[in-house]
Design a protein around this motif. Structure first.
Motif: not given
Length: 499
Positions: A55-60
Motif C-alpha cells: 500500500y505504498s508504505g514508506p520503507l524509510s
C-alpha cells in the motif's frame, strides 16, 4: 494503491558518503526520478526502491533486519539483495547497482534479477482455495523457479482479492473496486497458473493422488495444498436467511452489503468482533445509523483486553454507533432485530460478524489428522505425505503450542512457506503473527499471539492514540498492539521473532 513517495534527500546518482548511511539502517534519497533507499550492513550497501509494493508504505520509516527491510504499515518484508517480497506484499521492490569509490557510494542503473534455476518437480501442484494462502502459494512457486503445472481451484467467482479491504476502505467507499483484485486476469495466463473460479472439490483420494470436482471431473496431483479458509457463521435464528441479512467474507458479500446501504437507514451489526466493528465504521461512513449487538461486556476485550475494548467502544460511540452488549439476537424480521432482552432494533440492513469456522470437510474426508484445524508440522506438512495445509485451516506449532490463527498475513506467509517446501526448500514456518485493524482514522497493529493473558501493560496514552499495549502470561510477553507507533510495532515483532 496509494501515492508514490515524494523525492526527498540527496541525489544518490551524484553520490554520498557511506558514513551518511547509518550502519544497520537506511538513508532516503532519489535517483533517476525515483525514491531510493540506501541500506547499509557494515561495509555492504544496497540500493532499493523506497516504497512498499503493498500500500505504498514508506520503507524509510521501517526497520532494517539483516538483509531485509520491513514496512512500518503492514509489515511486508523485502530482501534488499534481490527485492523479493514476503506477505502481505506480492510484488518485489526494484534494486539498483551501487558504485563504490572509496567512501563515496552512488546509485546507478536498475538491476535485472536472475531467475531461480528451473525445476519441474513435482510435476503437477494443485491448490485448493484461491484466498490469501492459495494465491500466495501459486505465485511463490513461479517466483522460486517452478516450471511445472499449477492448478488453482477457487470456490469464489473472482480472482484472488484483497480480503482485508472488504470490511475497511472498500466497504466504506474510500477504495475503488479496481484495488480489490490482487492480480488481473492476464497475470494467471502469463504465469501459466490454471485458475478455475467457482470450482468446488468434492473429495480427495490420497492413495491415488487424485481429487474429484463437484462436477465429476477427476484431477491428478503430485503435490496438494489445502487452503480452503474459513466459512462465516450465520446464526441459526429465525430470519437469518432473509435477503437483507449478510455475512462478510467475499467480494460478493461486500458488494451485496453496499447495495443494501440506505443513507439515513438503520443497520444492525451482530458481533462486536474486528470484522463487525470495521463493518460498523464503514456503514457509518456511508451515512447509516448503526447498532452493534454483542454478547460480551466490552468489544474486543477477550483479544485485546479491557483498556483497548473501552477505547474502541468510545471511539465508535463518538461516531454515533449504538452498542447493545451483554445480549444477543433471538430473531430477525424484514424491519428489525429482536434481542434477548426483549428490545427490537430497527434494521434495514443486518451484518453478521460472529466469526468463521474452518472448512475442514475435505481434510476429514481424506483422512488427515484434524484437531480443531488441520494439524501440520513446521513445514506445513499434514499427516499424509504429499499434502500441505495453510491459512485459516492450519493448526501449526508455535512456541511449544499448537495454534490456529485467522490472520490475512499469516495465511499469506504460510502459503509462501508451503510452496517452497513443495519444492524441497525445507522452509520452517516461524513468522511472528501480525494483523491490523482499521476503525475510522485509527489503525491498530498487533504482533504475536496471546490466546490467553493475565496482565496488560499500556505504555503511552490510548486516548491520544500514541501507545503500545503488551500482553503477558506470567512474565512472558506474548503480543504487542500499537497505535501510532509503527516502528515500535516492527521492533516488537523482531523481539518476539528472536525470543
Amino acid at each position: 494503491m496509494g501515492e508514490p513517495a515524494q523525492l526527498t534527500g540527496p541525489d544518490l546518482e551524484q553520490g554520498t558518503s557511506i558514513n551518511d548511511v547509518p550502519d544497520g539502517g537506511s538513508l532516503l534519497g532519489h535517483a533517476g526520478g525515483e525514491a531510493v533507499l540506501l541500506v547499509r550492513q557494515g561495509d555492504s550497501v544496497h540500493a532499493v526502491g523506497a516504497t512498499c509494493t503493498h500500500y505504498s508504505g514508506p520503507l524509510s520509516e521501517g526497520l532494517v533486519v539483516g538483509d531485509t527491510i520491513r514496512c512500518p504499515w503492514h509489515h511486508a518484508c523485502f530482501d534488499v539483495r534481490t527485492g523479493a517480497p514476503s506477505g502481505p506484499a506480492f510484488n518485489p521492490i526494484p534494486c539498483f547497482r551501487v558504485e563504490r569509490n572509496g567512501d563515496r557510494v552512488a546509485v546507478r542503473e536498475k538491476l535485472v534479477m536472475p531467475s531461480k534455476g528451473p525445476t519441474a518437480m513435482p510435476a503437477h501442484v494443485v491448490i485448493v482455495g484461491a484466498g490469501a494462502a492459495g494465491g500466495m502459494a501459486a505465485e511463490t512457486l513461479r517466483r522460486e523457479g517452478y516450471s511445472g503445472r499449477i492448478t488453482l481451484l477457487g470456490a469464489e467467482a473472482t480472482v484472488p482479492v484483497d480480503r482485508p479491504n472488504l470490511s475497511k476502505d472498500y466497504l466504506a467507499g474510500n477504495a475503488p473496486e479496481e484495488w480489490i483484485p490482487l492480480r488481473p486476469d492476464e497475470f494467471f495466463t502469463e504465469q501459466r497458473i490454471d485458475l478455475r473460479r467457482s470450482t468446488k472439490v468434492q473429495s480427495i483420494d490420497p492413495t491415488a493422488r487424485t481429487l474429484t470436482l463437484s462436477g465429476g471431473e477427476t484431477m491428478p496431483w503430485d503435490a496438494l495444498l489445502l487452503a480452503t479458509g474459513g466459512e462465516p457463521i450465520r446464526l441459526p435464528i429465525p430470519g437469518s436467511d432473509l435477503p437483507h441479512v449478510h455475512t462478510l467474507r467475499t467480494l460478493a458479500d461486500s458488494r451485496s452489503i453496499i447495495e443494501g446501504v440506505k443513507a439515513g437507514g438503520h443497520a444492525v451489526v451482530i458481533g462486536a468482533s474486528f470484522i463487525g466493528l470495521e463493518a460498523a465504521a464503514s456503514l457509518r461512513k456511508r451515512g447509516m445509523e448503526v447498532s452493534v449487538v454483542g454478547k460480551e461486556a466490552l468489544p474486543l476485550e477477550r483479544v485485546m483486553g479491557p483498556q483497548v475494548g473501552t477505547f474502541i467502544q468510545k471511539l465508535h460511540q463518538d461516531q454515533g454507533v449504538q452498542f447493545h452488549l451483554g445480549t444477543g439476537p433471538t430473531s430477525i424480521s424484514t424491519g428489525g432485530v429482536t434481542l434477548e432482552n426483549g428490545q427490537t432494533l430497527p434494521a434495514d440492513l443486518v451484518v453478521m460478524g460472529v466469526g468463521v469456522r474452518p472448512r475442514l470437510d475435505l481434510a476429514e474426508q481424506a483422512g488427515l489428522k484434524v484437531d480443531r484445524g488441520v494439524v501440520v508440522d513446521e513445514q506445513l506438512r499434514t499427516s499424509v505425505k504429499g499434502i500441505w495445509a495453510a491459512g485459516d485451516i492450519a493448526r501449526f506449532p508455535w512456541h511449544g503450542e499448537s495454534v490456529r490463527i485467522e490472520h490475512w498475513a499469516v495465511a499469506q506467509r504460510q502459503g509462501e512457506a508451503a510452496a517452497k517446501n513443495m519444492l524441497g526448500r525445507n522452509a520452517a514456518y516461524r513468522s511472528v503473527p501480525f494483523f491490523w485493524s482499521a476503525h475510522y482514522d485509527v489503525q491498530i497493529n498487533y504482533v504475536g499471539h496471546a490466546e490467553r493473558f493475565d496482565r496488560v501493560v499500556v505504555d503511552g496514552d490510548l486516548d491520544k492514540r500514541d501507545c503500545s499495549i503488551s500482553y503477558y502470561l506470567g512474565e512472558k510477553r506474548l503480543a504487542v498492539a500499537t497505535l501510532g507507533r509503527d516502528l515500535e510495532s516492527l521492533r516488537a515483532e523482531l523481539a518476539l521473532e528472536i525470543g
